[in-house]
Design a protein around this motif. Structure first.
Motif, PDB file in Angstrom:
ATOM      1  N   ARG A 186      -3.706  45.403 -23.483  1.00 20.73           N
ATOM      2  CA  ARG A 186      -4.942  45.551 -22.717  1.00 20.73           C
ATOM      3  C   ARG A 186      -4.937  44.673 -21.475  1.00 20.73           C
ATOM      4  N   LEU A 187      -4.433  43.452 -21.619  1.00 23.66           N
ATOM      5  CA  LEU A 187      -4.332  42.574 -20.453  1.00 23.66           C
ATOM      6  C   LEU A 187      -3.355  43.131 -19.422  1.00 23.66           C
ATOM      7  N   LEU A 188      -2.246  43.662 -19.886  1.00 28.09           N
ATOM      8  CA  LEU A 188      -1.269  44.248 -18.963  1.00 28.09           C
ATOM      9  C   LEU A 188      -1.884  45.406 -18.190  1.00 28.09           C
ATOM     10  N   ARG A 189      -2.616  46.277 -18.901  1.00 25.50           N
ATOM     11  CA  ARG A 189      -3.249  47.420 -18.226  1.00 25.50           C
ATOM     12  C   ARG A 189      -4.340  46.950 -17.264  1.00 25.50           C
ATOM     13  N   ALA A 190      -5.113  45.940 -17.654  1.00 26.66           N
ATOM     14  CA  ALA A 190      -6.145  45.416 -16.764  1.00 26.66           C
ATOM     15  C   ALA A 190      -5.520  44.845 -15.494  1.00 26.66           C
ATOM     16  N   ARG A 191      -4.405  44.157 -15.642  1.00 31.52           N
ATOM     17  CA  ARG A 191      -3.729  43.596 -14.473  1.00 31.52           C
ATOM     18  C   ARG A 191      -3.249  44.707 -13.542  1.00 31.52           C
ATOM     19  N   GLU A 192      -2.694  45.753 -14.124  1.00 35.10           N
ATOM     20  CA  GLU A 192      -2.223  46.874 -13.299  1.00 35.10           C
ATOM     21  C   GLU A 192      -3.377  47.512 -12.527  1.00 35.10           C
ATOM     22  N   LEU A 193      -4.521  47.694 -13.201  1.00 35.71           N
ATOM     23  CA  LEU A 193      -5.672  48.303 -12.538  1.00 35.71           C
ATOM     24  C   LEU A 193      -6.231  47.396 -11.439  1.00 35.71           C
ATOM     25  N   LEU A 194      -6.254  46.102 -11.680  1.00 37.09           N
ATOM     26  CA  LEU A 194      -6.715  45.171 -10.655  1.00 37.09           C
ATOM     27  C   LEU A 194      -5.801  45.188  -9.438  1.00 37.09           C
ATOM     28  N   GLU A 195      -4.503  45.361  -9.673  1.00 36.14           N
ATOM     29  CA  GLU A 195      -3.529  45.325  -8.583  1.00 36.14           C
ATOM     30  C   GLU A 195      -3.489  46.625  -7.787  1.00 36.14           C
ATOM     31  N   THR A 196      -3.727  47.743  -8.438  1.00 41.07           N
ATOM     32  CA  THR A 196      -3.403  49.038  -7.814  1.00 41.07           C
ATOM     33  C   THR A 196      -4.590  49.952  -7.606  1.00 41.07           C
ATOM     34  N   THR A 197      -5.809  49.575  -8.031  1.00 38.30           N
ATOM     35  CA  THR A 197      -6.981  50.432  -7.850  1.00 38.30           C
ATOM     36  C   THR A 197      -8.132  49.647  -7.240  1.00 38.30           C
ATOM     37  N   MET A 198      -9.191  50.388  -6.883  1.00 40.18           N
ATOM     38  CA  MET A 198     -10.403  49.757  -6.375  1.00 40.18           C
ATOM     39  C   MET A 198     -11.510  49.776  -7.424  1.00 40.18           C
ATOM     40  N   HIS A 199     -11.175  50.010  -8.681  1.00 37.89           N
ATOM     41  CA  HIS A 199     -12.181  50.025  -9.742  1.00 37.89           C
ATOM     42  C   HIS A 199     -12.846  48.655  -9.857  1.00 37.89           C
ATOM     43  N   SER A 200     -14.123  48.662 -10.220  1.00 39.66           N
ATOM     44  CA  SER A 200     -14.827  47.402 -10.418  1.00 39.66           C
ATOM     45  C   SER A 200     -14.335  46.717 -11.690  1.00 39.66           C
ATOM     46  N   VAL A 201     -14.597  45.427 -11.783  1.00 41.07           N
ATOM     47  CA  VAL A 201     -14.210  44.680 -12.973  1.00 41.07           C
ATOM     48  C   VAL A 201     -14.930  45.228 -14.201  1.00 41.07           C
ATOM     49  N   ASP A 202     -16.188  45.668 -14.040  1.00 38.84           N
ATOM     50  CA  ASP A 202     -16.932  46.282 -15.154  1.00 38.84           C
ATOM     51  C   ASP A 202     -16.204  47.510 -15.679  1.00 38.84           C
ATOM     52  N   ASP A 203     -15.775  48.389 -14.758  1.00 38.53           N
ATOM     53  CA  ASP A 203     -15.090  49.616 -15.167  1.00 38.53           C
ATOM     54  C   ASP A 203     -13.745  49.310 -15.816  1.00 38.53           C
ATOM     55  N   ILE A 204     -13.036  48.322 -15.283  1.00 38.82           N
ATOM     56  CA  ILE A 204     -11.739  47.968 -15.849  1.00 38.82           C
ATOM     57  C   ILE A 204     -11.909  47.393 -17.250  1.00 38.82           C
ATOM     58  N   ALA A 205     -12.924  46.570 -17.448  1.00 38.46           N
ATOM     59  CA  ALA A 205     -13.187  46.020 -18.783  1.00 38.46           C
ATOM     60  C   ALA A 205     -13.446  47.133 -19.785  1.00 38.46           C
ATOM     61  N   ALA A 206     -14.213  48.139 -19.374  1.00 37.38           N
ATOM     62  CA  ALA A 206     -14.501  49.262 -20.271  1.00 37.38           C
ATOM     63  C   ALA A 206     -13.255  50.099 -20.530  1.00 37.38           C
ATOM     64  N   ALA A 207     -12.455  50.330 -19.490  1.00 38.85           N
ATOM     65  CA  ALA A 207     -11.296  51.212 -19.615  1.00 38.85           C
ATOM     66  C   ALA A 207     -10.179  50.602 -20.449  1.00 38.85           C
ATOM     67  N   THR A 208     -10.161  49.291 -20.556  1.00 40.10           N
ATOM     68  CA  THR A 208      -9.069  48.629 -21.265  1.00 40.10           C
ATOM     69  C   THR A 208      -9.477  48.072 -22.627  1.00 40.10           C
ATOM     70  N   GLY A 209     -10.701  48.374 -23.043  1.00 39.18           N
ATOM     71  CA  GLY A 209     -11.106  48.009 -24.395  1.00 39.18           C
ATOM     72  C   GLY A 209     -11.717  46.636 -24.543  1.00 39.18           C
ATOM     73  N   PHE A 210     -11.979  45.939 -23.433  1.00 40.97           N
ATOM     74  CA  PHE A 210     -12.606  44.626 -23.541  1.00 40.97           C
ATOM     75  C   PHE A 210     -14.125  44.720 -23.682  1.00 40.97           C
ATOM     76  N   GLY A 211     -14.680  45.871 -23.304  1.00 37.90           N
ATOM     77  CA  GLY A 211     -16.098  46.101 -23.517  1.00 37.90           C
ATOM     78  C   GLY A 211     -16.975  45.555 -22.421  1.00 37.90           C
ATOM     79  N   SER A 212     -16.842  44.287 -22.116  1.00 30.65           N
ATOM     80  CA  SER A 212     -17.702  43.674 -21.110  1.00 30.65           C
ATOM     81  C   SER A 212     -16.862  42.843 -20.151  1.00 30.65           C
ATOM     82  N   PRO A 213     -17.342  42.670 -18.910  1.00 32.50           N
ATOM     83  CA  PRO A 213     -16.625  41.810 -17.968  1.00 32.50           C
ATOM     84  C   PRO A 213     -16.481  40.381 -18.473  1.00 32.50           C
ATOM     85  N   ALA A 214     -17.475  39.897 -19.220  1.00 31.00           N
ATOM     86  CA  ALA A 214     -17.406  38.525 -19.733  1.00 31.00           C
ATOM     87  C   ALA A 214     -16.228  38.361 -20.684  1.00 31.00           C
TER      88      ALA A 214
END
Length: 326
Positions: free
Chosen positions: A267-295
């Motif tokens: 999940r961390l690896l996928r979140a890092r990839e999304l942060l590096e290569t997309t303009m998705h918000s941190v909220d959306d990335i947290a949801a897409a990678t299974g962390f649930g919340s930005p916190a």
């Protein structure tokens, strides 16, 4: 631009495999990467001829003076770990390079050279599991990490045995050029694009028996495809056709970690990839990678990577990120 000159040390009885790793990642011409790709040179630690393990000889590009120009210096193992003293001239050259800001890396027993130069005092470092005890006893001021693949202390980096050097080199490429380029190099090497440095270096049974391989291979793919979902251990065990107890035992034997830790790393690896290569918000990335919340995402980023999603994106993003905070 940062200094892209990578200099690899060569010495008599050179560790061939480790030297080959460094050459493969940093030394091959890669015109597709553009004009800012690494430059590469080989530094002879001592007068030749320099023999390498396997019977061939090395012709270096120059002597220790090359270290005065290097942005990155790589020590690909060291002959005999503690049994062979490190030449004083090499110690002096490495200290001088470090003082002016060069990045120093070791693979496997190369860490003993960094330690002999006094560049690991008070710092974390690792080496092959066979040498961990020797390193700890000889250099008590070094904070030896025995169960990791590599350690990044900023200007000084070290990796465990042999193939962990690939992980460290890819980690450096990722730091310098981003995930997309590091993944491209990994594909050329036919290796996984990224393994966390904190992953255990010694896996009890790294290649599962054929029947388990048939079960786990597809299961890993399905787990990665549904990172946003809850994945209870009981459901995973049933999917693999095993009891919970057997599943937990065999999963750890195959990966070196429990299912929950493996999922967190993915999940961390996928979140890092999304942060590096997309303009998705941190909220959306947290949801897409299974962390649930930005916190929750921020918590695991801070715990594992020592930074926040926003700071990570600011350092590694390959395009302008959308607002969303981190």
């Amino acid at each position: 631009m940062p200094n892209r000159l990578v200099v690899a040390l060569a010495y008599d009885r050179l560790c061939t495999f480790e030297f080959g790793i460094v050459t493969e990642v940093f030394g091959l011409p890669r015109p597709e990467m553009g004009p800012d790709w690494y430059r590469f040179a080989v530094c002879a630690v001592e007068p030749g001829p320099l023999r390498a393990t396997g019977g061939f000889r090395i012709m270096a590009d120059g002597g220790l003076d090359l270290l005065e120009e290097a942005g990155t210096i790589v020590i690909p193992g060291w002959r005999g770990a503690l049994s062979e003293p490190v030449p004083p001239a090499l110690v002096a050259a490495l200290r001088k390079a470090h003082a002016r800001g060069a990045r120093l890396m070791s693979i496997c027993s190369g860490v003993f050279v960094l330690a002999a130069a006094g560049l690991l005092a008070g710092k974390r470092a690792t080496t092959h599991w066979r040498y961990v005890e020797q390193l700890s006893e000889a250099y008590p001021g070094v904070r030896v990490e025995p169960n990791v693949l590599y350690v990044d202390e900023g200007s000084v980096l070290s990796s465990a045995g042999s193939a962990a050097g690939i992980d460290l080199c890819l980690h450096v490429v990722r730091h310098d050029f981003g995930a997309e380029i590091a993944n491209c190099i990994a594909r050329r090497l036919v290796v996984p694009p990224h393994r966390e440095g904190g992953q255990a270096q010694f896996v009890e049974r790294p290649v599962p028996p054929p029947r388990e391989g048939l079960r786990f291979g597809p299961l890993f793919d399905r787990m990665r495809a549904r990172l946003a979902e809850e994945q209870p251990v009981d459901a995973l065990a049933a999917e693999a056709g095993m009891s919970r107890r057997t599943f937990l035992r065999r999963f750890k034997a195959a990966t070196g970690m429990p299912p929950g830790e493996w999922l967190l790393a993915e999940r961390l690896l996928r979140a890092r990839e999304l942060l590096e290569t997309t303009m998705h918000s941190v909220d959306d990335i947290a949801a897409a990678t299974g962390f649930g919340s930005p916190a929750t995402l921020r918590h695991h980023f801070r715990a594992r990577l020592g930074t926040s999603p926003a700071a990570y994106r600011g350092r590694f993003a390959q395009q302008k990120a959308a607002p969303g905070g981190g």
